[in-house]
Design a protein around this motif. Sequence first.
Motif, mmCIF file in Angstrom:
data_model
loop_
_atom_site.group_PDB
_atom_site.id
_atom_site.type_symbol
_atom_site.label_atom_id
_atom_site.label_comp_id
_atom_site.label_asym_id
_atom_site.label_seq_id
_atom_site.Cartn_x
_atom_site.Cartn_y
_atom_site.Cartn_z
ATOM 1 N N PHE A 83 0.819 -1.206 0.000
ATOM 2 C CA PHE A 83 0.000 0.000 0.000
ATOM 3 C C PHE A 83 0.865 1.273 0.000
ATOM 4 N N TRP A 84 2.006 1.235 0.706
ATOM 5 C CA TRP A 84 2.900 2.391 0.674
ATOM 6 C C TRP A 84 3.424 2.616 -0.741
ATOM 7 N N LEU A 85 3.848 1.542 -1.377
ATOM 8 C CA LEU A 85 4.375 1.660 -2.733
ATOM 9 C C LEU A 85 3.295 2.095 -3.707
ATOM 10 N N LEU A 86 2.088 1.615 -3.498
ATOM 11 C CA LEU A 86 0.964 2.026 -4.344
ATOM 12 C C LEU A 86 0.688 3.516 -4.185
ATOM 13 N N ALA A 87 0.737 4.007 -2.949
ATOM 14 C CA ALA A 87 0.497 5.431 -2.715
ATOM 15 C C ALA A 87 1.602 6.297 -3.312
ATOM 16 N N ILE A 88 2.860 5.839 -3.167
ATOM 17 C CA ILE A 88 3.982 6.622 -3.698
ATOM 18 C C ILE A 88 3.917 6.694 -5.218
ATOM 19 N N LEU A 89 3.684 5.569 -5.866
ATOM 20 C CA LEU A 89 3.634 5.553 -7.326
ATOM 21 C C LEU A 89 2.414 6.301 -7.863
ATOM 22 N N SER A 90 1.349 6.333 -7.069
ATOM 23 C CA SER A 90 0.152 7.071 -7.501
ATOM 24 C C SER A 90 0.420 8.566 -7.605
ATOM 25 N N LEU A 91 1.421 9.062 -6.893
ATOM 26 C CA LEU A 91 1.741 10.484 -6.953
ATOM 27 C C LEU A 91 2.280 10.905 -8.316
ATOM 28 N N PHE A 92 2.800 9.920 -9.084
ATOM 29 C CA PHE A 92 3.459 10.272 -10.340
ATOM 30 C C PHE A 92 2.832 9.611 -11.572
ATOM 31 N N SER A 93 1.946 8.662 -11.375
ATOM 32 C CA SER A 93 1.431 7.896 -12.513
ATOM 33 C C SER A 93 0.186 8.500 -13.154
ATOM 34 N N TRP A 94 -0.365 9.551 -12.574
ATOM 35 C CA TRP A 94 -1.631 10.089 -13.076
ATOM 36 C C TRP A 94 -1.447 11.059 -14.232
ATOM 37 N N MET A 95 -0.215 11.487 -14.491
ATOM 38 C CA MET A 95 -0.010 12.541 -15.473
ATOM 39 C C MET A 95 -0.210 12.088 -16.916
ATOM 40 N N ALA A 96 -0.167 10.788 -17.174
ATOM 41 C CA ALA A 96 -0.287 10.306 -18.547
ATOM 42 C C ALA A 96 -1.656 10.610 -19.149
ATOM 43 N N LEU A 97 -2.685 10.692 -18.305
ATOM 44 C CA LEU A 97 -4.041 10.895 -18.817
ATOM 45 C C LEU A 97 -4.468 12.359 -18.830
ATOM 46 N N VAL A 98 -3.733 13.219 -18.169
ATOM 47 C CA VAL A 98 -4.170 14.610 -18.036
ATOM 48 C C VAL A 98 -4.288 15.285 -19.403
ATOM 49 N N GLY A 99 -3.275 15.112 -20.231
ATOM 50 C CA GLY A 99 -3.256 15.801 -21.518
ATOM 51 C C GLY A 99 -4.397 15.401 -22.421
ATOM 52 N N VAL A 100 -4.650 14.099 -22.556
ATOM 53 C CA VAL A 100 -5.698 13.646 -23.470
ATOM 54 C C VAL A 100 -7.086 13.999 -22.952
ATOM 55 N N VAL A 101 -7.303 13.902 -21.630
ATOM 56 C CA VAL A 101 -8.612 14.260 -21.066
ATOM 57 C C VAL A 101 -8.830 15.766 -21.158
ATOM 58 N N ARG A 102 -7.801 16.528 -20.884
ATOM 59 C CA ARG A 102 -7.906 17.993 -20.989
ATOM 60 C C ARG A 102 -8.264 18.398 -22.411
ATOM 61 N N ALA A 103 -7.628 17.784 -23.401
ATOM 62 C CA ALA A 103 -7.925 18.130 -24.796
ATOM 63 C C ALA A 103 -9.365 17.793 -25.159
ATOM 64 N N GLU A 104 -9.868 16.661 -24.685
ATOM 65 C CA GLU A 104 -11.252 16.281 -24.988
ATOM 66 C C GLU A 104 -12.244 17.247 -24.350
ATOM 67 N N PHE A 105 -11.957 17.674 -23.115
ATOM 68 C CA PHE A 105 -12.865 18.613 -22.445
ATOM 69 C C PHE A 105 -12.792 19.993 -23.091
ATOM 70 N N LEU A 106 -11.597 20.417 -23.491
ATOM 71 C CA LEU A 106 -11.487 21.697 -24.195
ATOM 72 C C LEU A 106 -12.271 21.686 -25.494
ATOM 73 N N ARG A 107 -12.265 20.543 -26.175
ATOM 74 C CA ARG A 107 -12.965 20.438 -27.443
ATOM 75 C C ARG A 107 -14.476 20.363 -27.254
ATOM 76 N N ALA A 108 -14.910 19.648 -26.204
ATOM 77 C CA ALA A 108 -16.337 19.373 -26.049
ATOM 78 C C ALA A 108 -17.088 20.453 -25.279
ATOM 79 N N ARG A 109 -16.388 21.313 -24.563
ATOM 80 C CA ARG A 109 -17.100 22.270 -23.710
ATOM 81 C C ARG A 109 -17.867 23.308 -24.509
ATOM 82 N N ASN A 110 -17.526 23.509 -25.774
ATOM 83 C CA ASN A 110 -18.237 24.481 -26.617
ATOM 84 C C ASN A 110 -19.193 23.826 -27.598
ATOM 85 N N PHE A 111 -19.441 22.517 -27.443
ATOM 86 C CA PHE A 111 -20.429 21.863 -28.286
ATOM 87 C C PHE A 111 -21.817 22.432 -27.989
#
Length: 357
Positions: A201-229
């Motif tokens: 659980f400690w290792l899971l928590a530590i790695l969770s601090l850095f593993s979330w960034m891979a999805l930020v860019g693609v989700v941000r782009a989809e929301f930027l595109r869809a918010r003006n639909f």
Amino acid sequence: MSPLNQRRLAMFKANKRGYYSFWIFLTLFTLSLFGEFIANDKPIVFSYQGELHFPVMILYTDRDLGGVLETEADYRDPFIREQIESNGWSVWPVVPYSYDTIDWNLPPPYPAPPSAEHWLGTDGLSTDTFAILLYGFRLSVLFGLSLTLISSVIGVTVGALQGYFGGKIDLIGQRIVEIWAGLPILFVLIILASVVEPNFFWLLAILSLFSWMALVGVVRAEFLRARNFEFVRAARALGVSDLTIMRRHVLPNAMVAMLTYLPFIMNGSITTLTALDFLNFGLPLETPSLGRLLSQAKANLHAPWIGISVFATLATMLTLLIFVGEAVRDAFDPRRSLQSAPSGELATDVMASSPGV
């Protein structure tokens, strides 16, 4: 099931390599979940004085089986085995060794080569390699699934907030993500793992601090595109709350891009855990670990069966996940279409105007 999801499922099945890889991986993972019934130093079930006992699920002491100690019974002890066999019967797993069972009856030198007793040989501590691989595979997949789930929740949340609201929130959020992404992740992980005693659980928590960034860019782009639909603007004009719009109207569009990333994120999670265990900055020493077994292979180059076994396990696991990821990507790719063959079977046709993926 909606027609769109039916089409995606058909597209997933049309990718035969990914479809069969999914079922092979699911079968291997399901078998690993029942690892205690496949490789264990305890009987699956035994009868003692007319009563059934299930040591895999229930702890029985030495005294319960005619001994004098209050500790858990050692079922490999000749006395305990004689007590069981003389007062009943027992059913053992296919491999009568767990990941931490030391075979004291095995003559040196160690590691021992593959044999009828140890299918894939033993490591330098005289423990069964197959049992370590079985339990290590299960632990790696569970760790990868957990880390992927946590990372997805954090990454989607951050990306959604940046993309939907934009402005200062997006500007500040991007700067934070860029600074966070610029940190030397491996060194930070090693430092944190040195400060605290690492466990699952400690290792899971530590790695969770850095593993979330891979999805930020693609989700941000989809929301930027869809918010003006138009449908989003209409919902906002009708007084629908931002949270409801994000969850009900915009998030489903972003989920398409996110789902194609998940198998690859899971691959990276498993690889990271293996690397940390190999460097002895991962899970505790008593934990079944593919990375630590890989370290044993490096220390025992004269025992090639260890390295070959670990390599085959990791290569198979990661390759299957990659193939599944490719099938998921094809299923959610709007540039691909399904056409019905004359015989009624589904055929995949890539549109001529679409570039290769």
